[in-house]
Design a protein around this motif. Structure first.
Motif, PDB file in Angstrom:
ATOM      1  N   MET A  25     -27.207  -5.906 -21.997  1.00 32.85           N
ATOM      2  CA  MET A  25     -26.069  -6.211 -22.863  1.00 32.85           C
ATOM      3  C   MET A  25     -26.125  -5.471 -24.200  1.00 32.85           C
ATOM      4  O   MET A  25     -25.094  -5.240 -24.833  1.00 32.85           O
ATOM      5  CB  MET A  25     -25.969  -7.718 -23.121  1.00 32.85           C
TER       6      MET A  25
ATOM      7  N   GLY B 118     -22.775  -3.905 -24.498  1.00 36.81           N
ATOM      8  CA  GLY B 118     -21.980  -4.516 -25.560  1.00 36.81           C
ATOM      9  C   GLY B 118     -21.633  -3.565 -26.692  1.00 36.81           C
ATOM     10  O   GLY B 118     -20.559  -3.674 -27.290  1.00 36.81           O
TER      11      GLY B 118
ATOM     12  N   LEU C 247     -24.792  -8.322 -31.805  1.00 34.27           N
ATOM     13  CA  LEU C 247     -25.369  -8.716 -30.520  1.00 34.27           C
ATOM     14  C   LEU C 247     -26.766  -9.293 -30.688  1.00 34.27           C
ATOM     15  O   LEU C 247     -27.108 -10.307 -30.062  1.00 34.27           O
ATOM     16  CB  LEU C 247     -25.411  -7.518 -29.577  1.00 34.27           C
TER      17      LEU C 247
ATOM     18  N   VAL D 146     -17.818 -11.757 -22.591  1.00 33.39           N
ATOM     19  CA  VAL D 146     -18.278 -10.642 -23.415  1.00 33.39           C
ATOM     20  C   VAL D 146     -17.195  -9.565 -23.513  1.00 33.39           C
ATOM     21  O   VAL D 146     -16.980  -8.966 -24.572  1.00 33.39           O
ATOM     22  CB  VAL D 146     -19.583 -10.051 -22.845  1.00 33.39           C
TER      23      VAL D 146
ATOM     24  N   TRP E 203     -16.775 -12.344 -30.809  1.00 33.18           N
ATOM     25  CA  TRP E 203     -18.168 -12.777 -30.954  1.00 33.18           C
ATOM     26  C   TRP E 203     -18.359 -14.237 -30.563  1.00 33.18           C
ATOM     27  O   TRP E 203     -19.415 -14.620 -30.036  1.00 33.18           O
ATOM     28  CB  TRP E 203     -18.679 -12.534 -32.373  1.00 33.18           C
TER      29      TRP E 203
ATOM     30  N   ALA F 289     -18.615 -14.309 -26.816  1.00 29.86           N
ATOM     31  CA  ALA F 289     -19.904 -13.748 -26.420  1.00 29.86           C
ATOM     32  C   ALA F 289     -21.037 -14.735 -26.683  1.00 29.86           C
ATOM     33  O   ALA F 289     -21.984 -14.838 -25.897  1.00 29.86           O
ATOM     34  CB  ALA F 289     -20.156 -12.442 -27.170  1.00 29.86           C
TER      35      ALA F 289
END
Length: 440
Positions: A262, A266, A277, A326, A331, A334
């Motif tokens: 990720m 991401g 992240l 995601v 955010w 996520a």
């Protein structure tokens, strides 16, 4: 009978510290490599490759450590079953910590050319070899001192080291994330590796105070230690070895999708900032730790196998919605994705130590739980970032990745129904296994 010295019961705090501190250090070392592989190693050690090829090469180097882990599990497990758990736990700490520190001072491709990635791979092998024997020993040093009704809780001590390793490794990278890209690639990525030497010293101090459990000491005193533990394991409990290996796939498949892949997906695909992240993953570890504790307590009450099955079911169901959240680029969404993934991992982690300690005879238990855990980790952890990168490059969609992770978790779920728990030593003596009770 065991000697008085060997029957002296260490405090719960001592066992917690030895299991938790050691595995925290081991997994800190391991995860900073995974994070660095996602953020820096592609350009520093494989600069002549394309961005995608460089990322694949960095993840392949990350995967090499997983290949070394089963070998470390077999060799360290062999001596752990013959010599003792404590001595092997000190060895694993030195191997992993030493390799991690040396990575922090390793010259890059720009300085020494092809020697840089070769040395990186070598140190990764040493690191993986040490980690291969760490988890099994940390689980046993706690569970073999526990009563049957507290085995899962004691087994969870080592499991706390995994999210704490993620937590501290992410904190270390967050501390240098304010640097410019040039500063980060120049020296910032090295700082987390160099700091690991302080943690190793702490771990050695804690582990030197431990003693092996009376259960194992009695075997040594009765001279019934097996010369080739793996041979006996393969002869008497091949089914549990295979099923436990398959059962170990799901948690690392979900975990490494989040904490390794990720970071690349991401930032490069969805558009998140690297710091965002890392912060979200950091926040999810709090949920991870709490879930481990709750799952372990419930495992001792309702059965470790039952809790593990619940965790595996959630692991099968979550990858598709996790990627969907995601992909929103929000955010908050996520964060929900990562927190639920933390619950998924915590459910299995809280039950795994107690379950695995109950399915192998004490004479080859170190070998059994170490090899099965590391084989599953190699399939679920080593391959997932590589396959995920290749799948996205081929399909330009996260759906194929999510389905791949879900399929791995389904293998774990099915395998759990083939695991049988040994309830009395004589079952292992005769090579028979008792049926697994519904309440562990």
């Amino acid at each position: 009978m065991a000697s008085p010295a060997s029957t002296r019961q260490p405090s719960t705090k001592s066992l917690f510290a030895a299991s938790f501190v050691g595995t925290s250090i081991e997994w800190y070392d391991y995860y900073i490599f995974g994070t660095a592989a996602a953020l820096a190693f592609g350009s520093l050690f494989f600069p002549q490759a394309s961005p995608t090829a460089g990322t694949l090469a960095a993840f392949a180097t990350f995967a090499v450590g997983f290949v070394a882990r089963p070998l470390g599990a077999a060799i360290i497990g062999h001596f752990g079953d013959r010599i003792g758990r404590k001595s092997m736990l000190i060895l694993t700490l030195l191997l992993t910590g030493g390799a991690t520190f040396l990575i922090g001072v390793l010259p890059t491709y720009a300085a020494i050319g092809i020697g840089a990635p070769l040395l990186l791979v070598l140190l990764r092998v040493v690191q993986g070899f040490g980690v291969g024997g760490e988890w099994g020993g940390a689980i046993l040093i706690a569970t073999e001192h526990a009563s049957p009704r507290r085995r899962a809780v004691y087994g969870s001590f080592a499991q706390f080291g995994v999210p704490i390793g993620v937590l501290t490794s992410n904190l270390a990278f967050l501390a240098v994330s304010g640097l410019s890209d040039e500063e980060f690639l120049s020296y910032g990525w090295r700082i987390p590796f160099l700091l690991s030497v302080l943690l190793v010293v702490l771990g050695l101090v804690v582990r030197r105070r431990l003693q092996d459990a009376p259960e194992f000491e009695q075997i040594k005193q009765q001279n019934t230690v097996i010369k080739v533990p793996f041979g006996e394991l393969a002869r008497k409990q091949p089914r549990n070895l295979i099923m436990a290996s398959l059962a170990s796939i799901a948690a690392p498949a979900v975990g490494y999708t989040v904490i390794v892949y990720m970071l690349t997906y991401g930032t490069t695909v969805v558009g998140f900032e690297r710091t965002t992240l890392l912060t979200l993953i950091l926040a999810s570890t709090v949920v991870w730790i709490a879930t481990i504790l709750g799952s372990a307590a419930l495992s001792d009450r309702y059965g470790s196998k039952r809790m593990y099955v619940i965790g595996a079911v959630t692991a099968v169901l979550w990858p598709v919605p996790m990627f969907a959240l995601v992909n929103t680029g929000d955010w908050g969404a996520a964060l929900v994705a990562f927190m639920v993934a933390a619950i998924v991992q915590g459910l299995m982690a809280g039950a795994q130590g107690g379950l695995f300690a109950e399915i192998f005879d004490v004479r080859y238990r170190y070998s059994g739980i170490s090899i099965s855990y590391q084989l599953g980790g190699m399939i679920g952890g080593a391959l997932t970032p590589i396959v995920a990168t290749a799948l996205f490059d081929a399909y330009q969609s996260s759906t194929a990745i999510a389905l791949y992770v879900a399929a791995l978790c389904l293998i774990t779920l099915v395998s759990l129904f083939g695991i049988r728990r040994i309830t009395e030593p004589e079952h292992a003596e005769s090579g028979e296994e008792s049926p697994a009770p519904t309440a562990g």
